[in-house]
Design a protein around this motif. Structure first.
Motif, short mmCIF file in Angstrom:
data_model
loop_
_atom_site.label_atom_id
_atom_site.label_comp_id
_atom_site.label_asym_id
_atom_site.label_seq_id
_atom_site.Cartn_x
_atom_site.Cartn_y
_atom_site.Cartn_z
N HIS A 1 0.83 -1.20 0.00
CA HIS A 1 0.00 0.00 0.00
C HIS A 1 0.87 1.25 0.00
O HIS A 1 1.88 1.32 0.69
N SER B 1 -3.36 1.50 6.72
CA SER B 1 -2.81 1.63 5.37
C SER B 1 -3.92 1.55 4.34
O SER B 1 -5.02 1.03 4.64
N SER B 2 -3.66 2.08 3.16
CA SER B 2 -4.64 2.00 2.07
C SER B 2 -3.91 2.12 0.74
O SER B 2 -2.79 2.64 0.66
N TYR C 1 -9.87 1.93 4.97
CA TYR C 1 -8.50 1.68 5.37
C TYR C 1 -8.45 0.35 6.12
O TYR C 1 -9.43 -0.09 6.70
#
Lengths: 114, 117
Positions: B29, B93-94, B106
């Protein structure tokens, strides 16, 4: 300035009934709205989202409604189950220079009574 | 499944100590975030990063710094811990989506509960 507000810190609902969690926002530039569920000692998990161009999105027992004119969204859980007891956060997404930022509400603790 | 791992579940540190909170994600990510969660205040964004060596201040960056030397790792640093930094810290995270046509949220780690005494 709290741009995303959840005015009910807690909610108790009988098992099998409908749970309705509410969220208000102030920024008309938000383009996605999301709901997260959080159990104690765990990270939030994504539940459901809705685009700002829609007014309803459904996923199994979970439905999110968006009223743009009132700047209000709600999460409906039908029927409520004991495992739904958790803290629910609404969040709103805004894009700046092509990058995204999520703003979260303060959370509502949902308790399902057996 | 994307996994976001925070190195410690519980930490107790003394006032004035330098504290490192580590976060690693395993799905390549681009975006990583640090939030803190406090009762009645929800999740508040401390810092975020859209790429290696990039960092942006969130809503409450004072007293914190971050480091992102590798894409998978995002560290939060408390330069001199204070009691008002006692909190639950959450890393997320994304993927970079540009302007998405749908949104999957996310992915969060399990959190680090930090107590500063």
């Amino acid at each position: 300035d709290q741009q995303v507000k959840q005015n009910s810190p807690s909610l108790s609902v009988q098992e099998g009934r409908i749970s309705i969690l509410n969220c208000d926002y102030t920024n008309s530039m938000f383009d996605y709205f999301l709901w997260y569920k959080k159990y104690p000692a765990e990270g939030p998990t994504f539940l459901i989202s809705i685009s700002s161009i829609k007014d309803k999105n459904e996923d199994g027992r979970f439905t999110v409604f968006l009223n743009k004119s009132a700047k209000h969204l709600s999460l409906h859980i039908v029927p409520s189950q004991p495992g739904d007891s958790a803290v629910y956060f609404c969040a709103a997404s805004a894009y700046t220079f092509g990058n995204e930022k999520l703003t979260f509400g303060t959370g509502t603790r949902l308790t399902i009574i057996p | 499944d994307v996994k976001v791992t925070q190195s410690s579940r519980y930490l107790v540190k003394r006032t004035g100590e330098k504290v490192f909170l580590e976060c690693v994600q395993d799905m390549d990510h681009e975006n990583m975030f640090w939030y803190r969660q406090d009762p009645g205040l929800g999740l508040r964004l401390i810092y975020f990063s859209y790429d290696v060596k990039m960092k942006e201040k969130g809503d409450i960056p004072e007293g914190y710094s971050v480091s992102r030397e590798k894409k998978e790792r995002f560290s939060l640093i408390l330069e001199s811990a204070s009691t008002n930094q006692t909190s639950m810290y959450l890393c997320a995270s994304s993927l970079y989506l540009g302007q998405p046509t749908s949104h999957y949220g996310y992915t969060f780690g399990s959190g680090t509960r930090l107590t500063v005494v």
